[in-house]
Write a protein that holds these residues in place. Structure first.
Motif, PDB file in Angstrom:
ATOM      1  N   GLU A 241      24.898  10.039 -43.348  1.00 46.34           N
ATOM      2  CA  GLU A 241      25.905  10.737 -42.538  1.00 46.34           C
ATOM      3  C   GLU A 241      26.088  10.031 -41.198  1.00 46.34           C
ATOM      4  O   GLU A 241      27.216   9.875 -40.704  1.00 46.34           O
ATOM      5  CB  GLU A 241      25.480  12.177 -42.299  1.00 46.34           C
ATOM      6  CG  GLU A 241      25.615  13.105 -43.476  1.00 46.34           C
ATOM      7  CD  GLU A 241      25.204  14.525 -43.102  1.00 46.34           C
ATOM      8  OE1 GLU A 241      25.880  15.135 -42.247  1.00 46.34           O
ATOM      9  OE2 GLU A 241      24.196  15.010 -43.650  1.00 46.34           O
ATOM     10  N   MET A 242      24.965   9.609 -40.594  1.00 47.27           N
ATOM     11  CA  MET A 242      25.052   8.928 -39.303  1.00 47.27           C
ATOM     12  C   MET A 242      25.729   7.569 -39.453  1.00 47.27           C
ATOM     13  O   MET A 242      26.547   7.181 -38.600  1.00 47.27           O
ATOM     14  CB  MET A 242      23.645   8.776 -38.707  1.00 47.27           C
ATOM     15  CG  MET A 242      23.633   8.269 -37.265  1.00 47.27           C
ATOM     16  SD  MET A 242      24.360   9.482 -36.127  1.00 47.27           S
ATOM     17  CE  MET A 242      24.102   8.660 -34.553  1.00 47.27           C
ATOM     18  N   LYS A 243      25.432   6.865 -40.505  1.00 54.11           N
ATOM     19  CA  LYS A 243      26.098   5.582 -40.756  1.00 54.11           C
ATOM     20  C   LYS A 243      27.604   5.775 -40.846  1.00 54.11           C
ATOM     21  O   LYS A 243      28.388   5.008 -40.278  1.00 54.11           O
ATOM     22  CB  LYS A 243      25.569   4.957 -42.051  1.00 54.11           C
ATOM     23  CG  LYS A 243      24.170   4.400 -41.971  1.00 54.11           C
ATOM     24  CD  LYS A 243      23.773   3.810 -43.322  1.00 54.11           C
ATOM     25  CE  LYS A 243      22.370   3.239 -43.311  1.00 54.11           C
ATOM     26  NZ  LYS A 243      21.991   2.695 -44.650  1.00 54.11           N
ATOM     27  N   ASP A 244      28.010   6.809 -41.573  1.00 53.35           N
ATOM     28  CA  ASP A 244      29.440   7.089 -41.731  1.00 53.35           C
ATOM     29  C   ASP A 244      30.085   7.451 -40.395  1.00 53.35           C
ATOM     30  O   ASP A 244      31.207   7.014 -40.093  1.00 53.35           O
ATOM     31  CB  ASP A 244      29.651   8.229 -42.726  1.00 53.35           C
ATOM     32  CG  ASP A 244      29.299   7.849 -44.160  1.00 53.35           C
ATOM     33  OD1 ASP A 244      29.190   6.645 -44.440  1.00 53.35           O
ATOM     34  OD2 ASP A 244      29.116   8.762 -44.980  1.00 53.35           O
ATOM     35  N   ALA A 245      29.382   8.239 -39.596  1.00 58.23           N
ATOM     36  CA  ALA A 245      29.921   8.633 -38.297  1.00 58.23           C
ATOM     37  C   ALA A 245      30.069   7.431 -37.369  1.00 58.23           C
ATOM     38  O   ALA A 245      31.057   7.319 -36.628  1.00 58.23           O
ATOM     39  CB  ALA A 245      29.022   9.683 -37.653  1.00 58.23           C
ATOM     40  N   LEU A 246      29.110   6.535 -37.403  1.00 60.52           N
ATOM     41  CA  LEU A 246      29.194   5.322 -36.583  1.00 60.52           C
ATOM     42  C   LEU A 246      30.349   4.439 -37.037  1.00 60.52           C
ATOM     43  O   LEU A 246      31.087   3.881 -36.215  1.00 60.52           O
ATOM     44  CB  LEU A 246      27.877   4.551 -36.656  1.00 60.52           C
ATOM     45  CG  LEU A 246      26.661   5.227 -35.996  1.00 60.52           C
ATOM     46  CD1 LEU A 246      25.372   4.530 -36.411  1.00 60.52           C
ATOM     47  CD2 LEU A 246      26.798   5.214 -34.475  1.00 60.52           C
ATOM     48  N   ALA A 247      30.507   4.319 -38.352  1.00 63.80           N
ATOM     49  CA  ALA A 247      31.586   3.491 -38.898  1.00 63.80           C
ATOM     50  C   ALA A 247      32.958   4.073 -38.568  1.00 63.80           C
ATOM     51  O   ALA A 247      33.937   3.336 -38.411  1.00 63.80           O
ATOM     52  CB  ALA A 247      31.426   3.353 -40.406  1.00 63.80           C
ATOM     53  N   ALA A 248      33.016   5.389 -38.450  1.00 64.96           N
ATOM     54  CA  ALA A 248      34.286   6.060 -38.171  1.00 64.96           C
ATOM     55  C   ALA A 248      34.656   6.036 -36.693  1.00 64.96           C
ATOM     56  O   ALA A 248      35.783   6.401 -36.331  1.00 64.96           O
ATOM     57  CB  ALA A 248      34.221   7.507 -38.649  1.00 64.96           C
ATOM     58  N   ALA A 249      33.741   5.602 -35.840  1.00 61.56           N
ATOM     59  CA  ALA A 249      33.972   5.598 -34.388  1.00 61.56           C
ATOM     60  C   ALA A 249      34.776   4.362 -34.000  1.00 61.56           C
ATOM     61  O   ALA A 249      34.261   3.419 -33.391  1.00 61.56           O
ATOM     62  CB  ALA A 249      32.648   5.652 -33.646  1.00 61.56           C
ATOM     63  N   LYS A 250      36.020   4.342 -34.372  1.00 61.48           N
ATOM     64  CA  LYS A 250      36.877   3.180 -34.150  1.00 61.48           C
ATOM     65  C   LYS A 250      37.001   2.871 -32.659  1.00 61.48           C
ATOM     66  O   LYS A 250      37.226   3.757 -31.849  1.00 61.48           O
ATOM     67  CB  LYS A 250      38.262   3.432 -34.738  1.00 61.48           C
ATOM     68  CG  LYS A 250      38.267   3.770 -36.223  1.00 61.48           C
ATOM     69  CD  LYS A 250      37.650   2.662 -37.070  1.00 61.48           C
ATOM     70  CE  LYS A 250      37.738   2.999 -38.556  1.00 61.48           C
ATOM     71  NZ  LYS A 250      37.087   1.968 -39.396  1.00 61.48           N
TER      72      LYS A 250
END
Length: 300
Positions: A241-250
């Motif tokens: 979940e954290m990986k996805d959130a970091l990746a989504a932080a454009k």
């Protein structure tokens, strides 16, 4: 929110059973000059790794934060100035010999390392003989806002005592791993963080209003997350979940630069070399990665 973590920690604590069922390893030497305290929490007096103070300036001190004296342990190369700074954030048991030794390891690598006692206002972790009571009576009463301010105070102390506060990193273990993520989002002075198995999600409360997952998009410094694949309290689903959130932080460079390393066979607290959870290979690899990470991010 601490129940899963408590159970995970409890299952990893080393002990020696006797015929009457008692389990004890009773000595804890705190890093802040308190000496040895009897405890039912089986924290051994000696860590597996014992780093000498030879060539180091090391010991205890206090700095003032709004009229409160915050105790801390520090270690640095003796006689050196303009040193890069590493904030070392305690695990759930507070600042004790293992945390002090970790400071000395960073000092041997050329850093001024500081471990403030971030529970000091709420209580003395070394006096507790039960993990549940420690969590309920001390840990659960520590506000994130207080911790952030006390870490700012540690940086201010470093600035006046040989530290180069243009080169500040933060690392933390367990409880301190979560704090590492939070401080990397709050502080404009930290250039990089290394979070060892810190919780990433949780229910909000008045004292802990937000958790790392919610702050991923606003990180100010990149974080290297070091986690165990067999951690009973921090599921890999939350890491994903954290990986996805970091990746989504454009557009957030710190989020984009953050990374995770998962050691598939390692449990929670695999760096804690005084406990049965210690995994030498993962711990040593993680520490070398931490040093390389700080160097690559300008904290050297």
């Amino acid at each position: 929110m601490f129940e899963e973590l408590k159970n995970s920690i409890q299952s990893l604590l080393p002990g020696q059973s006797t015929e009457n069922g008692a389990t004890r390893r009773t000595a804890l030497k705190t890093a802040l000059g308190v000496g040895y305290a009897a405890t039912a929490m089986p924290i051994m007096a000696q860590t597996a790794i014992q780093t000498s103070t030879q060539g180091l300036a090391a010991g205890e001190g206090i700095y003032d934060m709004e009229g409160f004296s915050v105790p801390f342990y520090y270690a640095a190369p003796e006689g050196k100035k303009n040193l890069p700074v590493i904030l070392v954030v305690q695990e759930i048991f507070g600042v004790h010999e293992y945390i002090a030794d970790t400071c000395r390891r960073f000092a041997k690598a050329g850093y001024l390392a500081i471990a403030p006692d971030l529970y000091a206002r709420q209580g003395d972790a070394s006096k507790y003989t039960d993990i549940g009571k420690l969590i309920a009576e001390v840990v659960n009463k520590v506000p994130d806002e207080q911790v952030m301010a006390d870490l700012d105070g540690a940086i201010a102390w470093a600035a006046e005592n040989g530290g180069n506060v243009k080169k500040v990193g933060i690392t933390g273990f367990c409880w301190g791993g979560r704090i590492t993520w939070l401080y990397a989002e709050q502080s404009k002075k930290v250039k990089a963080g290394v979070a060892w198995y810190g919780r990433l999600v949780g229910a909000p409360s008045a004292l802990t209003p937000k958790h790392p997952l919610e702050l991923a998009a606003s990180l100010k410094a990149p974080v290297l997350g070091l986690y165990g694949g067999q951690d009973g309290g921090i599921p890999l689903t939350t890491v994903n979940e954290m990986k996805d959130a970091l990746a989504a932080a454009k557009g957030n460079k710190a989020a984009a630069a953050s990374e995770f390393v998962v050691y598939p066979q390692a449990p929670h607290a695999f760096h804690a070399d005084y406990r049965s959870s210690y995994r030498k290979e993962a711990a040593e690899d993680g520490f070398q990665r931490a040093l390389a990470w700080f160097k690559a991010k300008g904290v050297a």
